[in-house]
Design a protein around this motif. Sequence first.
Motif, PDB file in Angstrom:
ATOM      1  N   ARG A   1     -53.445 -43.495 -10.508  1.00 22.60           N
ATOM      2  CA  ARG A   1     -52.753 -43.150  -9.261  1.00 22.60           C
ATOM      3  C   ARG A   1     -51.668 -44.124  -8.868  1.00 22.60           C
ATOM      4  O   ARG A   1     -51.851 -45.334  -8.974  1.00 22.60           O
ATOM      5  N   LEU A   2     -50.620 -43.549  -8.340  1.00 25.62           N
ATOM      6  CA  LEU A   2     -49.541 -44.342  -7.746  1.00 25.62           C
ATOM      7  C   LEU A   2     -49.319 -43.805  -6.346  1.00 25.62           C
ATOM      8  O   LEU A   2     -49.734 -42.688  -6.030  1.00 25.62           O
ATOM      9  N   ARG A   3     -48.644 -44.599  -5.530  1.00 23.59           N
ATOM     10  CA  ARG A   3     -48.429 -44.179  -4.141  1.00 23.59           C
ATOM     11  C   ARG A   3     -47.011 -44.478  -3.688  1.00 23.59           C
ATOM     12  O   ARG A   3     -46.425 -45.484  -4.110  1.00 23.59           O
ATOM     13  N   VAL A   4     -46.509 -43.618  -2.810  1.00 20.83           N
ATOM     14  CA  VAL A   4     -45.234 -43.907  -2.133  1.00 20.83           C
ATOM     15  C   VAL A   4     -45.502 -43.765  -0.635  1.00 20.83           C
ATOM     16  O   VAL A   4     -46.051 -42.750  -0.186  1.00 20.83           O
TER      17      VAL A   4
ATOM     18  N   GLY B   1     -40.841 -44.869   1.813  1.00 19.49           N
ATOM     19  CA  GLY B   1     -40.340 -44.924   0.441  1.00 19.49           C
ATOM     20  C   GLY B   1     -40.637 -46.204  -0.309  1.00 19.49           C
ATOM     21  O   GLY B   1     -39.873 -46.587  -1.213  1.00 19.49           O
ATOM     22  N   LYS B   2     -41.733 -46.867   0.019  1.00 21.89           N
ATOM     23  CA  LYS B   2     -42.134 -48.060  -0.733  1.00 21.89           C
ATOM     24  C   LYS B   2     -43.196 -47.640  -1.746  1.00 21.89           C
ATOM     25  O   LYS B   2     -44.183 -46.989  -1.380  1.00 21.89           O
ATOM     26  N   MET B   3     -42.993 -48.053  -2.977  1.00 23.22           N
ATOM     27  CA  MET B   3     -43.948 -47.677  -4.022  1.00 23.22           C
ATOM     28  C   MET B   3     -45.029 -48.732  -4.149  1.00 23.22           C
ATOM     29  O   MET B   3     -44.758 -49.925  -4.131  1.00 23.22           O
ATOM     30  N   ARG B   4     -46.288 -48.278  -4.268  1.00 25.53           N
ATOM     31  CA  ARG B   4     -47.452 -49.167  -4.421  1.00 25.53           C
ATOM     32  C   ARG B   4     -48.241 -48.691  -5.644  1.00 25.53           C
ATOM     33  O   ARG B   4     -48.503 -47.509  -5.785  1.00 25.53           O
ATOM     34  N   ASN B   5     -48.627 -49.641  -6.502  1.00 21.02           N
ATOM     35  CA  ASN B   5     -49.356 -49.231  -7.709  1.00 21.02           C
ATOM     36  C   ASN B   5     -50.865 -49.228  -7.509  1.00 21.02           C
ATOM     37  O   ASN B   5     -51.614 -48.956  -8.441  1.00 21.02           O
TER      38      ASN B   5
ATOM     39  N   ARG C   1     -50.715 -55.851  -2.887  1.00 21.87           N
ATOM     40  CA  ARG C   1     -50.034 -56.697  -1.907  1.00 21.87           C
ATOM     41  C   ARG C   1     -48.523 -56.612  -2.085  1.00 21.87           C
ATOM     42  O   ARG C   1     -47.770 -56.960  -1.206  1.00 21.87           O
ATOM     43  N   ASP C   2     -48.084 -56.188  -3.261  1.00 16.78           N
ATOM     44  CA  ASP C   2     -46.643 -56.076  -3.517  1.00 16.78           C
ATOM     45  C   ASP C   2     -46.239 -54.617  -3.513  1.00 16.78           C
ATOM     46  O   ASP C   2     -47.024 -53.757  -3.909  1.00 16.78           O
ATOM     47  N   GLU C   3     -45.023 -54.368  -3.059  1.00 14.69           N
ATOM     48  CA  GLU C   3     -44.526 -53.000  -3.134  1.00 14.69           C
ATOM     49  C   GLU C   3     -43.049 -53.010  -3.471  1.00 14.69           C
ATOM     50  O   GLU C   3     -42.386 -54.037  -3.374  1.00 14.69           O
TER      51      GLU C   3
END
Length: 331
Positions: free
Chosen positions: A257-260, A264-268, A273-275
């Motif tokens: 899974r990935l997230r936006v 519009g910030k992408m989170r893995n 903690r980083d995006e």
Amino acid sequence: MSTTLTDRFGRIHRSLRISIVDKCDLRCTYCMPEDQQFLKRDELMTREEITTIARLFAERYGVNKIRITGGEPLVRPDAVDIVRDLLQLPVKLGLTTNALTLQKHLEGLIDAGLKSINISLDTFDAERFKKIARRDGFDRVWANIRMALDQGLRVKVNMVVMRGVNDDEVLRFVELTCDHPVHVRFIEFMPFAGNHWGRERVYTYGEMLGQIGSVHSFEKLDDDPHSTAKAYRVSDWPGTFAVISTVTDPFCATCDRLRVTAEGKMRNCLFARDETDLLSALRRGEDITPLIEANVRAKHALLGGLPPFKPEKQQEVLHDLSARPMVSIGG
Ligand code: SAM
Ligand code: SF4
């Protein structure tokens, strides 16, 4: 040509959650601090930007599952249009909602082609609902769940189980699967900024199965290889139940899974903690594919780099959490 989004551990990512708004018409204690500040309208991705980003993930990277989430996606006036747009992509599309206003949107969603919906409900007690969600709404949500079932949608009901809050209702939720072809998912209470998490407040996967097994005999069902939920069925009942055991038995090894986020910030990872700011780059007219690929490569092996959610690691977990509450990540 499609290429895969593969991280440094070889995990291929084919599932994307897109939050379309960070606001919500409920204020669940486990999800949102009461004083949460929301994004301004021009900070949110527009309908067109959402489609552009989703299309890139689907067509270039072979992402085949997209879930629309929030905040509460249905508070966004163009939510049904966004569903319709994303249903044009070659993906299985889902929507996660608290269903508080679903009665206004159900026809439009079905008309657009939506086949399945995840609805959050943590209790069958209206007073308890008010305490957990800090707003009234049980009758409306329960009526809307029944309406979605009557209209033939595949319905999953998500319940966050918290010790001393609603753990005494696990059986009531399992029994829902006797009366309706519904898929109940019990979610272990997860730690996020501002949600007063404590390891002792987590009602565990093991405890849930123990409680259910003391009354009903049930069987294990096959899980999809990337499923986060472990599925079961009480023999011969039309519905199923499953447990999402992020705290006591995380599934990071098979996570795809990935997230936006809504801006519009992408989170893995849910716990990242980083995006990576995709939207600003998109608005500057830049190619966002190198950003997406670098974000995926940087994924941690386990829980976004947090220590395991063991009682003895509680202070470290709380110290290292991302600053985002769940409501602004998009579960
Ligand atoms: N508003 C929608 C809803 O409630 O379904 C969509 C957004 S909500 C953040 C997505 C899912 O995350 C819900 O099923 C909610 O119960 C779950 N969730 C939120 N905070 C959580 C937590 N601390 N632990 C486990 N699940 C959580
Ligand atoms: Fe809103 Fe859903 Fe979070 Fe509850 S769980 S506050 S309904 S976003």
